[in-house]
Design a protein around this motif. Sequence first.
Motif, short mmCIF file in Angstrom:
data_model
loop_
_atom_site.label_atom_id
_atom_site.label_comp_id
_atom_site.label_asym_id
_atom_site.label_seq_id
_atom_site.Cartn_x
_atom_site.Cartn_y
_atom_site.Cartn_z
N SER A 6 5.64 0.96 3.44
CA SER A 6 4.45 0.12 3.46
C SER A 6 3.75 0.20 4.82
CB SER A 6 4.86 -1.32 3.16
OG SER A 6 3.73 -2.09 2.90
N ASN A 15 -1.43 0.46 -3.83
CA ASN A 15 -1.39 -0.96 -3.47
C ASN A 15 -0.81 -1.69 -4.66
OD1 ASN A 15 -3.06 -3.74 -3.86
ND2 ASN A 15 -2.52 -3.41 -1.72
N SER A 16 0.29 -2.38 -4.44
CA SER A 16 0.99 -3.10 -5.52
C SER A 16 1.27 -2.21 -6.72
CB SER A 16 0.18 -4.33 -5.95
OG SER A 16 0.00 -5.20 -4.87
N LYS A 44 -0.45 0.26 -7.87
CA LYS A 44 -1.64 0.87 -8.46
C LYS A 44 -2.17 1.96 -7.53
CE LYS A 44 -3.02 -3.21 -10.99
NZ LYS A 44 -4.01 -4.25 -11.16
#
Length: 190
Positions: A2, A135-136, A138
Amino acid sequence: MSYCNLGDKATITYQFAKEQPITYESNISPIDITTDKASPSTTGNYNSQGYQITFNSPQGAYAQIQFTVIDYQLYTIGGNNFIRWIPCGSVSFPKNPDGSLAGGATITSPLVIDTSVHCPTVAIDDNKCEIKVLNSGKILFSAQGNCPVTFNVACGDECPNGYCKIDCETYPGYCCISEAEIQGFINRLK
């Protein structure tokens, strides 16, 4: 892994093999980045040697389009027929920046396939890599190119690891210079 905090702009600079570096900026963060071998996304029409397709389309000069491809896919949206294809030298259908499949051409005639025409060179899928920015879970962005793929990330107005932030008069008021460039400059001064 991340990168960046919530609300930071993330600037990803990536490079495939010996190609020029490319920058992608995301206003969504935090982001995750994955790199891996590219897996060809093909249909039952796939042929690594390639073949020629010909069809009528309002997008073509003289209403006809002719390409040498390794795969194609027909689909319908709102009652209109479309075609997308994988050109010679590629390993997957073209994608939009968000990772979805890119649109193709309108097709207004039966598809004619000529298997006597082949790609000038056969694509070797073994040496293709892919980078994805997520992101998350996706996909925000993905790109494919020759292996290896390298990247670095800068968050907000910071420089990525291995770079120094230098004030300058042009927008945005600073620039990032790699430590290797600085070392080369010092060596030339000696």
